[in-house]
Enzyme design. Structure first.
Site, PDB file in Angstrom:
ATOM      1  N   TYR A 181      -0.387   8.425  -2.547  1.00  0.00           N
ATOM      2  CA  TYR A 181      -0.435   8.057  -3.960  1.00  0.00           C
ATOM      3  C   TYR A 181      -1.682   8.671  -4.624  1.00  0.00           C
ATOM      4  CZ  TYR A 181       3.198   4.349  -3.815  1.00  0.00           C
ATOM      5  OH  TYR A 181       4.365   3.631  -3.735  1.00  0.00           O
ATOM      6  N   GLY A 182      -2.671   8.950  -3.798  1.00  0.00           N
ATOM      7  CA  GLY A 182      -3.984   9.357  -4.316  1.00  0.00           C
ATOM      8  C   GLY A 182      -3.992  10.632  -5.128  1.00  0.00           C
ATOM      9  N   CYS A 194     -11.149   3.003  -1.235  1.00  0.00           N
ATOM     10  CA  CYS A 194      -9.912   3.570  -0.693  1.00  0.00           C
ATOM     11  C   CYS A 194      -9.638   2.825   0.608  1.00  0.00           C
ATOM     12  CB  CYS A 194     -10.092   5.066  -0.425  1.00  0.00           C
ATOM     13  SG  CYS A 194      -8.695   5.810   0.440  1.00  0.00           S
ATOM     14  N   THR A 195      -8.358   2.548   0.846  1.00  0.00           N
ATOM     15  CA  THR A 195      -7.991   1.764   2.037  1.00  0.00           C
ATOM     16  C   THR A 195      -8.519   2.354   3.344  1.00  0.00           C
ATOM     17  OG1 THR A 195      -5.921   3.015   1.922  1.00  0.00           O
ATOM     18  CG2 THR A 195      -5.867   0.735   1.152  1.00  0.00           C
ATOM     19  N   HIS A 196      -8.605   3.683   3.402  1.00  0.00           N
ATOM     20  CA  HIS A 196      -8.945   4.340   4.660  1.00  0.00           C
ATOM     21  C   HIS A 196     -10.443   4.346   4.979  1.00  0.00           C
ATOM     22  CE1 HIS A 196      -4.899   5.665   3.991  1.00  0.00           C
ATOM     23  NE2 HIS A 196      -4.867   6.408   5.082  1.00  0.00           N
ATOM     24  N   GLU A 253      -6.144   9.288   9.233  1.00  0.00           N
ATOM     25  CA  GLU A 253      -4.760   9.189   9.737  1.00  0.00           C
ATOM     26  C   GLU A 253      -4.596   9.957  11.043  1.00  0.00           C
ATOM     27  OE1 GLU A 253      -1.821   9.546   6.652  1.00  0.00           O
ATOM     28  OE2 GLU A 253      -2.581   7.662   5.814  1.00  0.00           O
ATOM     29  N   THR A 296      -5.479   3.157  -5.183  1.00  0.00           N
ATOM     30  CA  THR A 296      -4.938   4.019  -6.241  1.00  0.00           C
ATOM     31  C   THR A 296      -3.971   3.217  -7.113  1.00  0.00           C
ATOM     32  OG1 THR A 296      -5.129   5.875  -4.706  1.00  0.00           O
ATOM     33  CG2 THR A 296      -3.850   6.247  -6.688  1.00  0.00           C
ATOM     34  N   CYS A 345      -3.494  -1.108  -2.079  1.00  0.00           N
ATOM     35  CA  CYS A 345      -3.760   0.318  -2.353  1.00  0.00           C
ATOM     36  C   CYS A 345      -4.725   0.439  -3.534  1.00  0.00           C
ATOM     37  CB  CYS A 345      -2.440   1.015  -2.672  1.00  0.00           C
ATOM     38  SG  CYS A 345      -2.640   2.750  -3.056  1.00  0.00           S
ATOM     39  N   ASP A 384       0.864  -1.180   0.000  1.00  0.00           N
ATOM     40  CA  ASP A 384       0.000   0.000   0.000  1.00  0.00           C
ATOM     41  C   ASP A 384       0.902   1.232   0.000  1.00  0.00           C
ATOM     42  OD1 ASP A 384      -2.348   1.621   0.316  1.00  0.00           O
ATOM     43  OD2 ASP A 384      -1.889   1.809   2.450  1.00  0.00           O
ATOM     44  N   SER A 385       0.289   2.395  -0.216  1.00  0.00           N
ATOM     45  CA  SER A 385       1.067   3.629  -0.144  1.00  0.00           C
ATOM     46  C   SER A 385       1.471   3.938   1.298  1.00  0.00           C
ATOM     47  CB  SER A 385       0.238   4.786  -0.700  1.00  0.00           C
ATOM     48  OG  SER A 385      -0.991   4.871  -0.001  1.00  0.00           O
TER      49      SER A 385
HETATM   50  N1  DGL Z   1      -3.904   3.871  -0.086  1.00  0.00           N
HETATM   51  C1  DGL Z   1      -4.548   4.902  -0.872  1.00  0.00           C
HETATM   52  C2  DGL Z   1      -5.741   4.285  -1.620  1.00  0.00           C
HETATM   53  O1  DGL Z   1      -6.300   3.306  -1.193  1.00  0.00           O
HETATM   54  C3  DGL Z   1      -5.001   6.058  -0.009  1.00  0.00           C
HETATM   55  C4  DGL Z   1      -3.879   6.884   0.560  1.00  0.00           C
HETATM   56  C5  DGL Z   1      -3.052   7.591  -0.503  1.00  0.00           C
HETATM   57  O2  DGL Z   1      -3.558   8.499  -1.173  1.00  0.00           O
HETATM   58  O3  DGL Z   1      -1.896   7.218  -0.643  1.00  0.00           O
HETATM   59  O4  DGL Z   1      -6.121   4.765  -2.654  1.00  0.00           O
END
Ligand code: DGL
Length: 264
Positions: free
Chosen positions: A38-39, A180-182, A148, A71, A69, A6-7
């Site tokens: 990464y987004g 999105c992971t979050h 976060e 993205t 991730c 993941d990022s």
């Molecule tokens: N992990 C990214 C995603 O799931 C979210 C966080 C980022 O922007 O790096 O798209």
């Protein structure tokens, strides 16, 4: 060993589902905290680092790659599958797109990072399977920093979620994909705001089940994966993961020792 990347720390929400569905598998996780988010990055950047991370995980002996991730899945998923044709690579879009298209939805919402939404990867996957599906997608960039910070149940977060999801008010969607992971960490507030009639879809749950179902069909891979010691997971981050304890707590209430290492 299963390689998950993941990022940053958000991919732990995917690991959470893997712990539930694949409890005996050893996971090597890499979070690219030195280069996140990464987004909001361009496709070339995301492809370049996703490829480097995949190679690094393979060099450590993993037999399967999970692109946790969203993205990376959207911008680099197809590219990685072409670059590494001999390893099973799972992205966050394909299993869920396949599943959704069989559930009879007519109208669906997708929320994700600007990169994921701009890529139209979800539309491309879903419309191939069901050209009549109406898809409404929306970037919600403020949600990542809120998670976060650990602000999953603050009033301000609810207001921001309300503001974003207001977009779907007149769209008559039947399901909403947390792409999105979050976002699964905001599940409660999202559910409250959008209402229980709309089905919230967490691609991490579907992915973990897909990997679980895939493994028995692949006997040699099973044996390879079993060689790893149960529960002996490793978590690498390319820089100090911010608010790590809090995120671990939000995901699975487990103590994890991060190893800081930037191989690039
Ligand atoms: N992990 C990214 C995603 O799931 C979210 C966080 C980022 O922007 O790096 O798209």
């Amino acid at each position: 060993m299963i390689g998950v990347f993941d990022s940053g720390v958000g991919g732990l929400s995917v690991v959470k589902e893997m712990f539930k569905n694949l409890p005996n598998r050893q996971i090597i996780y890499f979070g690219d905290t030195a280069r996140l988010p990464y987004g909001t990055k361009g496709a070339d950047f995301v492809k370049k680092y996703s490829e480097k991370i995949t190679q690094w995980l393979l060099d450590r002996g993993v037999k399967i790659i999970i692109i946790a991730c969203h993205t990376s899945s959207a911008l680099a998923g197809d590219y990685l599958k072409k670059q590494f044709p001999n390893i099973p690579i799972f992205d966050m879009i394909t299993p869920t797109a396949n599943k959704i298209s069989g559930l009879g939805f007519g109208r669906i919402g997708i929320i994700g990072t600007p990169g994921t939404i701009k890529s139209k990867a979800w539309e491309n996957h879903l419309l191939k399977l069901n050209p009549r599906l109406k898809i409404y997608s929306l970037a919600c960039p403020l949600l990542v920093p809120l998670v976060e910070e650990g602000w999953v149940d603050k009033k301000a977060t609810k207001e921001i979620v309300k503001e974003y999801l207001g977009y779907f008010k007149d769209k008559k969607i039947e399901g909403l994909v947390l792409a999105c992971t979050h976002y699964p960490m905001l599940n409660e507030v999202i559910e409250k705001v959008i209402g229980r009639r709309i089905k919230i879809i967490n691609p991490a749950e579907i992915l973990a089940k897909e990997v679980r179902n895939f493994l028995p069909a692949s006997a040699p891979l099973q044996a390879e994966l079993r060689r790893g010691k149960e529960g002996n997971h490793q978590f690498f981050f390319s820089d100090e993961p911010y608010n790590f304890k809090k995120i671990c707590h939000l995901c699975f209430n487990k103590k994890i020792e991060p190893t800081i290492l930037d191989p690039f």
